[in-house]
Design a protein around this motif. Sequence first.
Motif, PDB file in Angstrom:
ATOM      1  N   ALA A  72       0.925  -1.166   0.534  1.00 22.17           N
ATOM      2  CA  ALA A  72      -0.350   0.026   0.010  1.00 22.17           C
ATOM      3  C   ALA A  72       1.131   1.630   0.231  1.00 22.17           C
ATOM      4  CB  ALA A  72      -0.705  -0.037   1.573  1.00 22.17           C
ATOM      5  N   VAL A  73      -0.003   2.205  -1.223  1.00 22.57           N
ATOM      6  CA  VAL A  73       1.236   3.650  -0.739  1.00 22.57           C
ATOM      7  C   VAL A  73       0.502   5.050  -0.253  1.00 22.57           C
ATOM      8  CG1 VAL A  73       1.303   4.112  -3.076  1.00 22.57           C
ATOM      9  CG2 VAL A  73       2.812   5.119  -2.119  1.00 22.57           C
ATOM     10  N   LYS A  74       0.971   5.913  -0.157  1.00 21.04           N
ATOM     11  CA  LYS A  74      -0.115   6.983   0.181  1.00 21.04           C
ATOM     12  C   LYS A  74       0.004   7.899  -1.349  1.00 21.04           C
ATOM     13  CE  LYS A  74      -0.839   7.191   5.105  1.00 21.04           C
ATOM     14  NZ  LYS A  74      -0.204   7.976   6.266  1.00 21.04           N
ATOM     15  N   HIS A  75      -0.535   8.408  -2.000  1.00 26.06           N
ATOM     16  CA  HIS A  75      -0.386   9.093  -3.283  1.00 26.06           C
ATOM     17  C   HIS A  75      -1.993  10.228  -3.163  1.00 26.06           C
ATOM     18  CE1 HIS A  75       2.303   9.668  -7.036  1.00 26.06           C
ATOM     19  NE2 HIS A  75       0.996   9.214  -8.086  1.00 26.06           N
ATOM     20  N   LEU A  76      -1.263  11.431  -4.265  1.00 25.96           N
ATOM     21  CA  LEU A  76      -1.465  12.209  -4.276  1.00 25.96           C
ATOM     22  C   LEU A  76      -2.494  12.097  -6.265  1.00 25.96           C
ATOM     23  CD1 LEU A  76      -1.646  14.853  -2.836  1.00 25.96           C
ATOM     24  CD2 LEU A  76      -0.590  16.514  -4.822  1.00 25.96           C
TER      25      LEU A  76
END
Length: 377
Positions: A59-63
């Motif tokens: 999982a990753v945080k992304h704009l």
Amino acid sequence: MARRHFLADAGSQPIAAVTAGLIGLHATDPATPYLSLWARCPGFATADLDRELYQKRSAVKHLAMRRTLWLVNADDLAMIQSAASDRVADNEHRRLAADVVKAGVATDGARWVNRACAAALRHLGEHGPASSSELRAALPELAGTYDPAPGKRWGGAVPIAPRVLTVLSARGDIVRGPNDGAWTTSRPRWAITADWLGALDRQSDAQAELIRRWLRTFGPATAADIKWWFGTTLTAVRKALTDIGAVEVDLHGGPGYAQPDDLEPEPDSPPWCALLPGLDATTMGWFDRDWYLGEHRGQVFDRNGNAGTTAWSNGRIVGGWYQDDGARVQLQLLGDPGRDGRRALQRRADELTSWLDGVRISPRFPSPLSKSVGRQT
């Protein structure tokens, strides 16, 4: 056709399935994805998501959509990059170049941005993940300040370097790697995407595929719902709906769209309730919200359209929640869900109090309802 919620039948699905089902979880407020998963995954612990983010890197945080920060599955990142983030990146690059000139940092804004981006990528490639402050200290190419709100009391000179990282992340060149803070804070160390996750392959049909997946969970929905959620144009929405063969249906007396194999009436759900964090993906899921919000929009959403914490009962928002001085979760009911509904919500409040174990949640965008607590005490 009647609308449906992802909450009613979320069951005990794993983190990846919940995240994929919702396309992503809002992550502008660092605590939101953790609380969103607690609401949907029995037995969830903060360490479970940390493991997905920082160890498995699944999982990753992304704009992405609407220039909002999302938690998404790493396997979906290439699709989301092509469908939404590339457009955000173009806008961010253009705005930053203009502000660089306006602030007097450089006379050629586009050239300055390109040089700053190249320097940051070079440093991260040579030295590994680094924080924004570390990059700013190491790279003279990132020097400079600008005023985001000239003449306003909240304005003033701020470093321009974080906006370079915003451009790079929106382009998919870098991602948020390890977090130097607790789960309720955001202090990312930036990493080269190819090093952290692997290379991203652009997808030509990404927007259509993303809308197909979105309709599977949030449909039937209106074209306005889809346009708002993706932050795109009605022209792009209509083209994508045609590409995926979406069917026009009657949605409470107005036109809506659904997948052609998803036209059967939804079975009645057993009684359910939920306590959701501010900016939860379900609360923020549609442009037209009256069908689940009723008359509570002005108390649950702020003037900029950000949702606060919410209490749900059988498909409708009936209030919100907050933590008192002792960190206990307290309900703020705006409607009466009935005796059984009140008891069920109180049980969830007690469970959330226990799960938080004294950790205090401070929503980044408190709703008018949550702000009323201070006025009442």
